[in-house]
Write an enzyme that holds these catalytic residues in place. Sequence first.
Site, PDB file in Angstrom:
ATOM      1  CB  THR A   1      -0.925  -0.004   1.226  1.00  0.00           C
ATOM      2  OG1 THR A   1      -0.143  -0.283   2.403  1.00  0.00           O
ATOM      3  CG2 THR A   1      -2.007  -1.064   1.085  1.00  0.00           C
TER       4      THR A   1
ATOM      5  CG  MET B   1      -3.251   0.772   5.518  1.00  0.00           C
ATOM      6  SD  MET B   1      -4.046   1.527   4.063  1.00  0.00           S
ATOM      7  CE  MET B   1      -3.117   3.075   3.960  1.00  0.00           C
ATOM      8  CG  HIS B   2       3.733   0.673   4.592  1.00  0.00           C
ATOM      9  ND1 HIS B   2       4.720   1.615   4.500  1.00  0.00           N
ATOM     10  CD2 HIS B   2       2.995   0.796   3.459  1.00  0.00           C
ATOM     11  CE1 HIS B   2       4.602   2.276   3.351  1.00  0.00           C
ATOM     12  NE2 HIS B   2       3.554   1.802   2.720  1.00  0.00           N
ATOM     13  CB  ALA B   3       2.174  -3.118  10.077  1.00  0.00           C
TER      14      ALA B   3
END
Length: 251
Positions: free
Chosen positions: A139, A231-233
């Site tokens: 994302t 979101m990256h996680a």
Amino acid sequence: MSQVVTVTEPLPGVAQIVMADREHKNTFTDALLAGLGEAFTRVAADERYKAVVLTGYGTYFCSGGTRDALLGIQEGTFTFQPEGVPSAYSLALDCPIPVISAMQGHAIGGGLSMGLFADFVIFSRESVYTANFMKFGFTPGFGSTRIFPAKLGLALAQEFLLTGRTFRGTELAERGVPFPVRPRDEVLPAALELAGNLAEKPRRSLVVLKDHLVRELREQLPAVIEQELAMHAQTLHQPEVRDLVLNRYGT
């Protein structure tokens, strides 16, 4: 000053910041990030400047994250917002005086996001523009989820961000992008003409008005960055992402 970022005064009251890391095609190397931070700090502190033109060299404006940085983010050893490193995406937004992004060359990923955070944007007909985060399967970051809808409108922003596809400047003009799209050799002259117009105004008036116009965006951005990191996680550490970065970076 940095060897890859320079500051000149082409017109009275106008600072021109040029990114020219030719070896790395203006990707976000440590040298480019440090140079940008130094340049904007210098310009903000100099009372004689009333406007900034940010541009690149040749066919490159800014190419975004390096391959090693993307792999580091995927592996969890790095983030796009590391502590103590200048927030390149918001340098133009945080600058007290108006900033014009003269995007005469290609702008990719975080490089395009950085350009869109300027107060004025000028695209090149010949250049390519892409928010290619999803091309690699993760994302968007760099405040893209906020600045793309704000500057380009929701429909075009969704196409940029969800598909990760590449747009030519000519196509953006056909799509009605709300910014000038000029032949490449006219982008910088047009930006300097606009900057000269701004430099005719009192600096204090420019600072006060810009602060008013961007206050909401400045206030919203920290929460947006937190959401993007969350979101990256969830998306960055998938094995497919590493494979896509290895196979598609630079294509």
